[in-house]
Scaffold this motif. Sequence first.
Motif, PDB file in Angstrom:
ATOM      1  N   VAL A 126     -72.426  23.958 163.869  1.00 32.40           N
ATOM      2  CA  VAL A 126     -73.270  24.952 163.209  1.00 32.40           C
ATOM      3  C   VAL A 126     -73.132  26.276 163.945  1.00 32.40           C
ATOM      4  N   ALA A 127     -73.343  27.364 163.216  1.00 31.29           N
ATOM      5  CA  ALA A 127     -73.250  28.706 163.791  1.00 31.29           C
ATOM      6  C   ALA A 127     -74.487  29.491 163.397  1.00 31.29           C
ATOM      7  N   SER A 128     -75.184  30.036 164.392  1.00 27.87           N
ATOM      8  CA  SER A 128     -76.432  30.751 164.121  1.00 27.87           C
ATOM      9  C   SER A 128     -76.625  31.856 165.162  1.00 27.87           C
ATOM     10  N   PRO A 129     -76.571  33.129 164.719  1.00 23.62           N
ATOM     11  CA  PRO A 129     -76.216  33.638 163.401  1.00 23.62           C
ATOM     12  C   PRO A 129     -74.757  33.313 163.050  1.00 23.62           C
ATOM     13  N   SER A 130     -74.473  33.356 161.769  1.00 27.93           N
ATOM     14  CA  SER A 130     -73.147  32.935 161.333  1.00 27.93           C
ATOM     15  C   SER A 130     -72.269  34.135 160.996  1.00 27.93           C
ATOM     16  N   ASN A 131     -70.998  33.886 161.033  1.00 26.86           N
ATOM     17  CA  ASN A 131     -69.983  34.782 160.510  1.00 26.86           C
ATOM     18  C   ASN A 131     -69.365  34.034 159.326  1.00 26.86           C
ATOM     19  N   PRO A 132     -69.480  34.528 158.075  1.00 30.54           N
ATOM     20  CA  PRO A 132     -69.596  35.940 157.698  1.00 30.54           C
ATOM     21  C   PRO A 132     -70.971  36.391 157.206  1.00 30.54           C
ATOM     22  N   THR A 133     -71.990  35.538 157.212  1.00 31.14           N
ATOM     23  CA  THR A 133     -73.219  35.873 156.492  1.00 31.14           C
ATOM     24  C   THR A 133     -74.284  36.551 157.343  1.00 31.14           C
ATOM     25  N   GLY A 134     -74.223  36.378 158.660  1.00 33.10           N
ATOM     26  CA  GLY A 134     -75.244  36.950 159.532  1.00 33.10           C
ATOM     27  C   GLY A 134     -76.576  36.237 159.475  1.00 33.10           C
ATOM     28  N   THR A 135     -76.658  35.096 158.792  1.00 30.64           N
ATOM     29  CA  THR A 135     -77.929  34.397 158.671  1.00 30.64           C
ATOM     30  C   THR A 135     -78.176  33.483 159.871  1.00 30.64           C
ATOM     31  N   VAL A 136     -79.440  33.188 160.107  1.00 28.90           N
ATOM     32  CA  VAL A 136     -79.876  32.377 161.241  1.00 28.90           C
ATOM     33  C   VAL A 136     -80.449  31.064 160.726  1.00 28.90           C
TER      34      VAL A 136
ATOM     35  N   GLU B 255     -73.373  29.942 169.319  1.00 22.83           N
ATOM     36  CA  GLU B 255     -74.393  30.981 169.511  1.00 22.83           C
ATOM     37  C   GLU B 255     -73.766  32.318 169.895  1.00 22.83           C
ATOM     38  N   ILE B 256     -72.552  32.567 169.421  1.00 19.13           N
ATOM     39  CA  ILE B 256     -71.822  33.771 169.809  1.00 19.13           C
ATOM     40  C   ILE B 256     -72.618  35.039 169.486  1.00 19.13           C
ATOM     41  N   TYR B 257     -73.342  35.019 168.359  1.00 21.21           N
ATOM     42  CA  TYR B 257     -74.102  36.208 167.948  1.00 21.21           C
ATOM     43  C   TYR B 257     -75.595  36.069 168.238  1.00 21.21           C
ATOM     44  N   LEU B 258     -75.992  35.076 168.997  1.00 13.89           N
ATOM     45  CA  LEU B 258     -77.421  34.805 169.159  1.00 13.89           C
ATOM     46  C   LEU B 258     -78.183  35.990 169.735  1.00 13.89           C
ATOM     47  N   ALA B 259     -77.599  36.690 170.699  1.00  7.85           N
ATOM     48  CA  ALA B 259     -78.302  37.831 171.301  1.00  7.85           C
ATOM     49  C   ALA B 259     -78.361  39.029 170.370  1.00  7.85           C
ATOM     50  N   LEU B 260     -77.625  38.968 169.256  1.00  7.34           N
ATOM     51  CA  LEU B 260     -77.688  40.029 168.251  1.00  7.34           C
ATOM     52  C   LEU B 260     -78.485  39.540 167.048  1.00  7.34           C
ATOM     53  N   THR B 261     -79.723  39.147 167.284  1.00 10.03           N
ATOM     54  CA  THR B 261     -80.647  38.834 166.206  1.00 10.03           C
ATOM     55  C   THR B 261     -81.728  39.896 166.199  1.00 10.03           C
ATOM     56  N   TYR B 262     -82.223  40.200 164.991  1.00  9.86           N
ATOM     57  CA  TYR B 262     -83.078  41.375 164.836  1.00  9.86           C
ATOM     58  C   TYR B 262     -84.486  41.069 164.364  1.00  9.86           C
ATOM     59  N   ASP B 263     -84.779  39.814 164.053  1.00 13.30           N
ATOM     60  CA  ASP B 263     -86.065  39.494 163.454  1.00 13.30           C
ATOM     61  C   ASP B 263     -86.779  38.381 164.207  1.00 13.30           C
ATOM     62  N   ASP B 264     -86.790  38.484 165.536  1.00 17.40           N
ATOM     63  CA  ASP B 264     -87.488  37.509 166.388  1.00 17.40           C
ATOM     64  C   ASP B 264     -87.005  36.082 166.128  1.00 17.40           C
ATOM     65  N   ALA B 265     -85.693  35.934 165.923  1.00 15.47           N
ATOM     66  CA  ALA B 265     -85.143  34.615 165.609  1.00 15.47           C
ATOM     67  C   ALA B 265     -84.289  34.067 166.746  1.00 15.47           C
ATOM     68  N   GLU B 266     -84.352  34.689 167.914  1.00 15.35           N
ATOM     69  CA  GLU B 266     -83.453  34.312 169.010  1.00 15.35           C
ATOM     70  C   GLU B 266     -84.024  33.138 169.812  1.00 15.35           C
TER      71      GLU B 266
ATOM     72  N   TRP C 261     -68.170  30.868 177.322  1.00 13.97           N
ATOM     73  CA  TRP C 261     -68.624  29.710 178.086  1.00 13.97           C
ATOM     74  C   TRP C 261     -69.072  28.600 177.151  1.00 13.97           C
ATOM     75  N   LEU C 262     -69.057  27.405 177.698  1.00 20.20           N
ATOM     76  CA  LEU C 262     -69.484  26.206 176.988  1.00 20.20           C
ATOM     77  C   LEU C 262     -70.511  25.490 177.845  1.00 20.20           C
ATOM     78  N   VAL C 263     -71.693  25.259 177.281  1.00 18.47           N
ATOM     79  CA  VAL C 263     -72.712  24.434 177.928  1.00 18.47           C
ATOM     80  C   VAL C 263     -72.576  23.034 177.329  1.00 18.47           C
ATOM     81  N   ALA C 264     -72.294  22.057 178.163  1.00 17.20           N
ATOM     82  CA  ALA C 264     -71.973  20.710 177.683  1.00 17.20           C
ATOM     83  C   ALA C 264     -72.900  19.680 178.303  1.00 17.20           C
ATOM     84  N   PRO C 265     -73.070  18.542 177.639  1.00 20.29           N
ATOM     85  CA  PRO C 265     -73.789  17.432 178.275  1.00 20.29           C
ATOM     86  C   PRO C 265     -73.095  17.028 179.574  1.00 20.29           C
ATOM     87  N   ALA C 266     -73.872  16.588 180.538  1.00 16.58           N
ATOM     88  CA  ALA C 266     -73.306  16.278 181.860  1.00 16.58           C
ATOM     89  C   ALA C 266     -72.185  15.246 181.783  1.00 16.58           C
TER      90      ALA C 266
END
Length: 297
Positions: free
Chosen positions: A82-92, A116-127, A155-160
């Motif tokens: 899953v991608a949030s926000p997504s490319n190409p829609t920008g939806t969360v 979460e590549i675009y996670l820090a670029l959210t504009y409506d308190d959705a981060e 970076w990748l955060v992975a299960p131990a």
Amino acid sequence: MDANRVIVTPGASGALLLALGLLAGPGDEVLMADPGYPCNRHFARFCEARAVAVPVDASNGFQLTRALIDAHATPATRAVLVASPSNPTGTVMPFDELARIRDWCAERRIALIVDEIYLALTYDDAERSASGWDDVFVVNSFSKYFLMTGWRLGWLVAPAWAVPALERLAQNLFLAAPTPAQHAALAAFEPGTRALLEARKAELRQRRDYLLPALRDLGFAIPVAPQGAFYLYADCSRFDADSQSLANRLLEQAGVAVTPGLDFGAHRAARHLRIAYTQPLARLNEAVDRLKRFVQA
């Protein structure tokens, strides 16, 4: 979060390649949204797995849901991306829906990868990040929010449990992320840099808030307002049933560059354009004027 779970990679692409290289192989399936970032399905194919494109639309915010995943899963499903926000829609994706998907995956021992590549670029308190969960794979990058596109650092955060195998894969695929890029990224965490980045984020929001109603007024259908990234996914079928043809004509006749939906999948691709607001407001205003003249011609 344990720092040992973080693997620094050559861009988010390196992180996605590691995750899918570990999780998927011949005969396996990876569920992902259509439309979505095209390289995701190519990474699955590279690992000799099959990308299962799940059609999404305005009714689900152009995001996967637990119900959609359940409907498209098979015994061959090994991972959900899953991608949030997504490319190409920008939806969360709503975080409670992401939690339901996580539970679904955990019940079936299917891996969950969250882009979460675009996670820090959210504009409506959705981060809200999934990196606090210890059983998911979370991908991120310095390219978007930190303005380091081209430096190839993610970076990748992975299960131990996955880290030793991921480290072995990385050693064989690319050894390590570029050392100069890692040193440069340290500056991204300085207080002065953060202030500049937040100012740029505010400017992106202003661009979205200008361009969204302007395109709607011209006749482009955008039923879901993007909450992040810097894209608008617009239904252009009022003007042309073939978005590739329309994109070509806009470039040649109006001098406006947009991306046809077919670049991002197959589901209603001919009806849609991705329009990026990566230019300053003055240039966006000029682009809107050119679009207006084009559609009224």
